[in-house]
Design an enzyme around this catalytic site. Structure first.
Site, PDB file in Angstrom:
ATOM      1  N   GLU A  69       0.831  -1.118  -0.002  1.00 50.46           N
ATOM      2  CA  GLU A  69       0.022  -0.145   0.004  1.00 50.46           C
ATOM      3  C   GLU A  69       0.913   1.288  -0.080  1.00 50.46           C
ATOM      4  OE1 GLU A  69      -2.990   2.037   3.189  1.00 50.46           O
ATOM      5  OE2 GLU A  69      -3.102  -0.109   2.828  1.00 50.46           O
ATOM      6  N   ASP A  70       2.074   1.191   0.802  1.00 51.58           N
ATOM      7  CA  ASP A  70       2.874   2.241   0.934  1.00 51.58           C
ATOM      8  C   ASP A  70       4.089   2.251   0.006  1.00 51.58           C
ATOM      9  OD1 ASP A  70       1.197   3.323   2.717  1.00 51.58           O
ATOM     10  OD2 ASP A  70       2.448   2.921   4.624  1.00 51.58           O
TER      11      ASP A  70
END
Length: 221
Positions: A69-70
């Site tokens: 996600e990051d």
């Protein structure tokens, strides 16, 4: 009481390797609106997953749950599968709320749609993925409550949401979603779903003390 021991370690060199990967990926990242290293969150989520009697795969996925996600994206997911196996990769993917490049232009509407989709996917998540998700959301909720008690409504500026109503609604919906799935969480994890409900309730009560009656709207269609 004397310490107890296992015949062989429950956490192996795989966990050590995952911790190194997570720390290097997030090495410059801070918790939102603080000077706290993001690693504090990853370690807390892994700790909670283990307290729920999650196995090593769940603990590893907890450490890595934000890598895709990051900024890691599909390439990072493939690398996680190669190094730690398909089961870990599946848990990480189930807990990845990936923001597409066009999402920023959608503003709050896109945020709302992504959160609705995350909750709607609960019935299809494995028990392992649900436990890691619960660990993640419980630590976040505890952090929100502590910071709300400390900083008051200034806290919500971190989320860019004015008075924080959207975040509070989301966490109430999360608590309800975990309650619906509690039979699949496992007996050792059920008390943590109860704890999330209590923490979310405390956040709502504090918001009503600060702002007046809080919205009770649900994420329904």
């Amino acid at each position: 009481m004397a310490e107890s021991y296992t015949d062989s370690p429950l956490l192996t060199a795989r966990f050590d390797e995952a911790l190194h990967v997570a720390l290097r990926h997030h090495d410059r990242q801070l918790r939102k609106g603080t000077q706290v290293p993001y690693a504090a969150h990853l370690l807390a989520v892994a700790s909670l997953a283990l307290e729920m009697h999650g196995d090593e795969d769940e603990a590893i996925a907890a450490l890595l749950h934000d890598v895709v996600e990051d900024g890691g994206g599909p390439q990072a997911l493939a690398e996680i599968e190669r190094r730690f196996g398909a089961d870990v990769a599946a848990i990480v993917l189930a807990n990845s709320d990936v923001v597409e490049p066009d999402d920023e232009r959608g503003g709050g509407r896109v945020w709302y749609e992504r959160k609705r989709a995350y909750i709607a996917a609960f019935p299809g998540k494995s028990p392992a993925a649900l436990r890691v998700s619960l660990a993640d959301k419980l630590h976040n909720a505890r952090s929100i409550l502590l910071d709300y008690r400390t900083h008051g409504d200034e806290l919500w500026a971190r989320f860019g949401q004015g008075q924080g109503i959207a975040t509070r609604i989301y966490y109430r919906e999360l608590a309800l979603a975990f309650e619906r799935e509690r039979g699949r969480l496992g007996a050792k994890a059920e008390p943590y779903a109860d704890e999330l409900r209590r923490v979310v309730g405390a956040i709502t009560a504090l918001a009503e003390e600060h702002q007046g009656p809080d919205s009770r709207a649900l994420f329904d269609g």
